[in-house]
Design an enzyme around this catalytic site. Sequence first.
Site, PDB file in Angstrom:
ATOM      1  N   LEU A   1      44.374 -42.236  -5.188  1.00  0.00           N
ATOM      2  CA  LEU A   1      44.567 -43.333  -6.090  1.00  0.00           C
ATOM      3  C   LEU A   1      44.368 -43.123  -7.602  1.00  0.00           C
ATOM      4  O   LEU A   1      43.225 -42.411  -8.015  1.00  0.00           O
ATOM      5  CB  LEU A   1      43.779 -44.737  -5.581  1.00  0.00           C
ATOM      6  CG  LEU A   1      44.459 -45.064  -4.272  1.00  0.00           C
ATOM      7  CD1 LEU A   1      43.572 -46.365  -3.969  1.00  0.00           C
ATOM      8  CD2 LEU A   1      45.819 -45.765  -4.277  1.00  0.00           C
TER       9      LEU A   1
ATOM     10  N   SER B   1      44.971 -45.099 -11.731  1.00  0.00           N
ATOM     11  CA  SER B   1      45.645 -46.046 -12.528  1.00  0.00           C
ATOM     12  C   SER B   1      47.104 -45.509 -12.874  1.00  0.00           C
ATOM     13  O   SER B   1      47.989 -46.350 -13.447  1.00  0.00           O
ATOM     14  CB  SER B   1      44.618 -46.574 -13.758  1.00  0.00           C
ATOM     15  OG  SER B   1      43.566 -46.866 -13.147  1.00  0.00           O
ATOM     16  N   ARG B   2      47.193 -44.263 -13.218  1.00  0.00           N
ATOM     17  CA  ARG B   2      48.546 -43.798 -13.728  1.00  0.00           C
ATOM     18  C   ARG B   2      49.366 -43.498 -12.778  1.00  0.00           C
ATOM     19  O   ARG B   2      50.447 -43.050 -13.188  1.00  0.00           O
ATOM     20  CB  ARG B   2      48.125 -42.053 -14.220  1.00  0.00           C
ATOM     21  CG  ARG B   2      46.959 -42.333 -15.761  1.00  0.00           C
ATOM     22  CD  ARG B   2      46.880 -41.067 -16.384  1.00  0.00           C
ATOM     23  NE  ARG B   2      46.307 -41.347 -17.683  1.00  0.00           N
ATOM     24  CZ  ARG B   2      45.182 -41.028 -17.958  1.00  0.00           C
ATOM     25  NH1 ARG B   2      44.466 -40.699 -17.069  1.00  0.00           N
ATOM     26  NH2 ARG B   2      44.730 -41.245 -19.197  1.00  0.00           N
TER      27      ARG B   2
ATOM     28  N   HIS C   1      42.191 -50.388  -8.517  1.00  0.00           N
ATOM     29  CA  HIS C   1      42.834 -50.261  -7.232  1.00  0.00           C
ATOM     30  C   HIS C   1      41.577 -49.982  -6.264  1.00  0.00           C
ATOM     31  O   HIS C   1      40.517 -49.949  -6.561  1.00  0.00           O
ATOM     32  CB  HIS C   1      43.628 -49.047  -7.323  1.00  0.00           C
ATOM     33  CG  HIS C   1      43.150 -47.611  -8.050  1.00  0.00           C
ATOM     34  ND1 HIS C   1      42.114 -46.952  -7.503  1.00  0.00           N
ATOM     35  CD2 HIS C   1      43.284 -46.941  -8.952  1.00  0.00           C
ATOM     36  CE1 HIS C   1      41.662 -46.121  -8.209  1.00  0.00           C
ATOM     37  NE2 HIS C   1      42.326 -46.100  -9.223  1.00  0.00           N
TER      38      HIS C   1
ATOM     39  N   HIS D   1      38.541 -47.887  -7.257  1.00  0.00           N
ATOM     40  CA  HIS D   1      37.678 -48.539  -8.028  1.00  0.00           C
ATOM     41  C   HIS D   1      36.874 -49.549  -7.072  1.00  0.00           C
ATOM     42  O   HIS D   1      35.559 -49.535  -7.229  1.00  0.00           O
ATOM     43  CB  HIS D   1      38.230 -49.209  -9.210  1.00  0.00           C
ATOM     44  CG  HIS D   1      38.909 -48.571 -10.330  1.00  0.00           C
ATOM     45  ND1 HIS D   1      40.166 -48.413 -10.308  1.00  0.00           N
ATOM     46  CD2 HIS D   1      38.657 -47.638 -11.108  1.00  0.00           C
ATOM     47  CE1 HIS D   1      40.603 -47.743 -11.239  1.00  0.00           C
ATOM     48  NE2 HIS D   1      39.728 -47.176 -11.837  1.00  0.00           N
TER      49      HIS D   1
ATOM     50  N   GLN E   1      38.093 -40.885 -25.680  1.00  0.00           N
ATOM     51  CA  GLN E   1      38.468 -39.949 -24.608  1.00  0.00           C
ATOM     52  C   GLN E   1      40.050 -39.542 -24.209  1.00  0.00           C
ATOM     53  O   GLN E   1      40.158 -38.795 -23.630  1.00  0.00           O
ATOM     54  CB  GLN E   1      37.809 -40.242 -23.169  1.00  0.00           C
ATOM     55  CG  GLN E   1      38.346 -41.395 -22.569  1.00  0.00           C
ATOM     56  CD  GLN E   1      37.654 -41.807 -21.154  1.00  0.00           C
ATOM     57  OE1 GLN E   1      36.715 -42.476 -21.357  1.00  0.00           O
ATOM     58  NE2 GLN E   1      38.229 -41.540 -20.364  1.00  0.00           N
TER      59      GLN E   1
HETATM   60  P1  AMP Z   1      38.884 -44.949 -14.343  1.00  0.00           P
HETATM   61  O1  AMP Z   1      39.145 -46.444 -14.469  1.00  0.00           O
HETATM   62  O2  AMP Z   1      40.007 -44.072 -14.187  1.00  0.00           O
HETATM   63  O3  AMP Z   1      38.009 -44.308 -15.569  1.00  0.00           O
HETATM   64  O4  AMP Z   1      37.938 -44.578 -13.072  1.00  0.00           O
HETATM   65  C1  AMP Z   1      36.727 -45.275 -13.016  1.00  0.00           C
HETATM   66  C2  AMP Z   1      36.022 -44.762 -12.067  1.00  0.00           C
HETATM   67  O5  AMP Z   1      36.785 -44.644 -10.763  1.00  0.00           O
HETATM   68  C3  AMP Z   1      35.694 -43.293 -12.077  1.00  0.00           C
HETATM   69  O6  AMP Z   1      34.399 -43.100 -11.609  1.00  0.00           O
HETATM   70  C4  AMP Z   1      36.818 -42.647 -11.124  1.00  0.00           C
HETATM   71  O7  AMP Z   1      36.184 -41.409 -10.729  1.00  0.00           O
HETATM   72  C5  AMP Z   1      36.833 -43.500 -10.228  1.00  0.00           C
HETATM   73  N1  AMP Z   1      38.142 -43.451  -9.362  1.00  0.00           N
HETATM   74  C6  AMP Z   1      39.204 -43.507  -9.868  1.00  0.00           C
HETATM   75  N2  AMP Z   1      40.299 -43.200  -8.828  1.00  0.00           N
HETATM   76  C7  AMP Z   1      39.636 -43.056  -7.857  1.00  0.00           C
HETATM   77  C8  AMP Z   1      39.877 -42.710  -6.315  1.00  0.00           C
HETATM   78  N3  AMP Z   1      41.157 -42.604  -6.032  1.00  0.00           N
HETATM   79  N4  AMP Z   1      38.983 -42.550  -5.555  1.00  0.00           N
HETATM   80  C9  AMP Z   1      37.390 -42.668  -5.839  1.00  0.00           C
HETATM   81  N5  AMP Z   1      37.217 -43.192  -7.167  1.00  0.00           N
HETATM   82  C10 AMP Z   1      38.135 -43.168  -7.947  1.00  0.00           C
END
Ligand code: AMP
Length: 292
Positions: free
Chosen positions: A184, A186-187, A34, A37, A61
């Site tokens: 934002l 993914s969930r 999103h 990312h 995790q």
């Molecule tokens: P994930 O795919 O959820 O493991 O997230 C991958 C990276 O994207 C991690 O460093 C998260 O902190 C970052 N991330 C996820 N959501 C956001 C957001 N809304 N704003 C900024 N960074 C994000």
Amino acid sequence: METIRTVSWMKESARLARAENKIVGLVPTMGALHAGHMALVERAKRECTQVVTSIFVNPTQFGPKEDLAKYPRTFESDSQKLEAAGVNAIFAPQPSDIYPPNFRTYVNVDGLSERLEGRSRPGHFRGVATVVLKLFEICQPTYAYFGRKDAQQVRVISQMSRDLNLDVEIVICPIVREPDGLALSSRNVYLNPDERKGALVLNRALTAARDELASGTRDALSIQSTIQKIFSAEPLATLDYAEIVDADTFDPVTRISNPAYILLAATIGKTRLIDNLYIEPAPTSGDITFHL
Ligand code: AMP
């Protein structure tokens, strides 16, 4: 853009990039990309000459009762977004390549990993630290980009990086939100329309905390009680924790005088969401900068 599916191919590509003196930026993700990312990717593009985005839903995790099997997987659209953003390579390994049979070694960042998210999700940060160290070793980045949305995660990773003398600089990027304030994630796709509205309670609580701080309150208990009141008025939400912690130690504070986080975790329907407010008081004037 290359799509790299194996550890050995990624290591070869990393060796080549190093030999060519590239500045390599790594953006670790679990996919379902999103705008949060993509903000990390865009920052990496500005600062590096080679950008690698990893997409790996890391089984270690997730707890046994968590959403590993149903975690959203949208590789085709992720790949299109990354290509359009000018990413050089996607690293998308198989779990069996990252965790071959007889895998036995884990990284544990003591103290920072057991509380807050770690208390609600035992083993979570052990899984995160282990996979991130592996990604660093495999991709050999100069810089690695993480979101402040997962504040405790990036603190754990920075500590690991310092403790293990890793040759990578950790870059922390601001939280990206929907126009109505929902962070934002993914969930968020799990939320039905009512829950999507209910999920705004996290932002509402953090905004109220910010306003209270702006009007001069520094007492953590008073801010926590404001947050609890806001949550008790939202029937779809169950608050897991609302903690105010020192931004360095992640220990609870009673008065806010140093950089701190207000950290929230809550379940909306069946979906667990986290959010936070980062607070930076100026050392002399007492003025506060808020990062919501
Ligand atoms: P994930 O795919 O959820 O493991 O997230 C991958 C990276 O994207 C991690 O460093 C998260 O902190 C970052 N991330 C996820 N959501 C956001 C957001 N809304 N704003 C900024 N960074 C994000």
